[in-house]
Design a protein around this motif. Structure first.
Motif, short mmCIF file in Angstrom:
data_model
loop_
_atom_site.label_atom_id
_atom_site.label_comp_id
_atom_site.label_asym_id
_atom_site.label_seq_id
_atom_site.Cartn_x
_atom_site.Cartn_y
_atom_site.Cartn_z
N GLY A 123 -32.52 21.98 4.47
CA GLY A 123 -33.69 22.26 3.64
C GLY A 123 -34.98 22.43 4.41
N GLY A 124 -34.94 22.33 5.75
CA GLY A 124 -36.17 22.40 6.51
C GLY A 124 -37.03 21.17 6.26
N ASP A 125 -38.31 21.28 6.54
CA ASP A 125 -39.23 20.16 6.39
C ASP A 125 -40.24 20.39 5.26
N THR A 126 -39.82 21.11 4.22
CA THR A 126 -40.75 21.49 3.16
C THR A 126 -40.68 20.59 1.92
N GLY A 138 -36.05 23.71 -2.86
CA GLY A 138 -35.45 23.34 -4.14
C GLY A 138 -34.65 24.49 -4.72
N ALA A 139 -35.23 25.68 -4.68
CA ALA A 139 -34.51 26.87 -5.16
C ALA A 139 -33.32 27.18 -4.27
N LEU A 140 -33.41 26.88 -2.99
CA LEU A 140 -32.25 27.01 -2.11
C LEU A 140 -31.07 26.23 -2.70
N TYR A 169 -36.98 11.61 -2.26
CA TYR A 169 -37.95 12.25 -3.15
C TYR A 169 -37.36 13.54 -3.73
N GLY A 170 -36.77 14.36 -2.86
CA GLY A 170 -36.23 15.64 -3.32
C GLY A 170 -35.17 15.49 -4.39
N ALA A 171 -34.33 14.47 -4.27
CA ALA A 171 -33.29 14.24 -5.28
C ALA A 171 -33.91 13.92 -6.63
#
Length: 285
Positions: A123-126, A138-140, A169-171
């Motif tokens: 996901g990179g660092d975004t 997120g769209a990835l 956080y992303g989850a």
């Protein structure tokens, strides 16, 4: 790497990037982090890896790995939990000599857990949400990776989400966007959380408007109907914010997990992995 001010945001990013000793080193020096977790010797099932070019990540070549439980094979129709890595990491940190989730998955299977697959992607660092550049990890996940998993035979009607640090956080963020109809469970480990935009690490959000749009504090109701587990070590700089986040749920929806000795590191994350995978698997049953 730029840091936010002297509050929780700056400390949190320092913990993630390994730039400052902070709370974790103090607790470790005092012997307050508890016993380290270890990757079990259980023989894992098959692993399949590859790359694809991501439109959501502006043409980046992203790597991925799918871990299957023992006795299963690529193409089997298993439920799947998507794993989101932390800052300055990639999908490989979920497996092998780092977190070793394929071994923990095999251990859970040997203990009679529901068979399911784990799938991780770069996901990179975004911070797993759309950024001002147009890059959107997120769209990835939702628009590219999950459809790819479905094309490989996995059951993606309702996915699990599991992540640590930035990925924790992303989850939570992605689970809130997808809702209970698409998410079977979410496990957030040592999630990178802040109360306000002014506290957040500068790399995490594109200013106050992005924080207001993409933050998860105060949005616990978006997870209604989704089984939630939140774990964080008491020696982790993110622990105070994680406690406040958990306290923001209604009593009936209080997350599983909790707070016990541990730092923002693999030693703690490995210790928690068995309970977290058992939690995710039980929600697929």
């Amino acid at each position: 790497m730029a840091l936010a001010g002297a509050g929780a945001g700056g400390a949190g990013l320092a913990v993630e990037g390994g730039l400052l000793p902070g709370r974790s080193t103090l607790y470790r020096a005092l012997g307050l982090d508890g016993a380290p977790g270890h990757v079990p010797g259980t023989q894992p099932g098959p692993l399949v890896s590859g790359h694809f070019t991501s439109k959501a990540r502006l043409g980046a070549s992203v790597g991925w790995t799918i871990a299957y439980p023992p006795g299963s094979a690529p193409g089997d129709r298993l439920p799947v939990a998507v794993v989101l890595h932390g800052y300055s990491e990639d999908h490989t940190d979920a497996f092998g000599r780092r977190l070793g989730l394929e071994h923990f998955l095999a251990q859970d299977h040997a203990r009679g857990g529901t068979p399911f697959a784990l799938a991780a992607v770069d996901g990179g660092d975004t911070y797993w949400h759309r950024r001002v550049t147009g890059e959107d990890a997120g769209a990835l996940v939702t628009d590219e990776f999950v459809p790819m998993l479905a094309a490989r035979g996995l059951d993606t009607r309702r996915i699990g989400l599991l992540g640590w640090s930035m990925g924790g956080y992303g989850a939570l963020h992605l689970a809130g966007r997808l809702g209970a109809a698409r998410v079977a469970s979410v496990v957030a480990e040592s999630p990178a959380l802040w109360h306000q935009a002014s506290q957040a690490a500068s790399i995490a959000f594109d200013g106050a408007a992005d924080f207001a749009r993409s933050g998860v504090m105060g949005r616990q109701q978006e997870l209604d109907g989704i089984p939630v587990r939140v774990d964080c070590g008491t020696g982790d700089a993110f622990c105070p914010a994680a406690r406040d986040y958990v306290a923001g749920f209604d009593a009936a929806d209080h997350p599983a997990g909790g707070f016990e000795p541990g730092a923002h590191d693999m030693a703690y994350w490995r210790r928690m992995a068995p309970a977290q995978l058992a939690f995710a698997g039980a929600r697929f049953a």
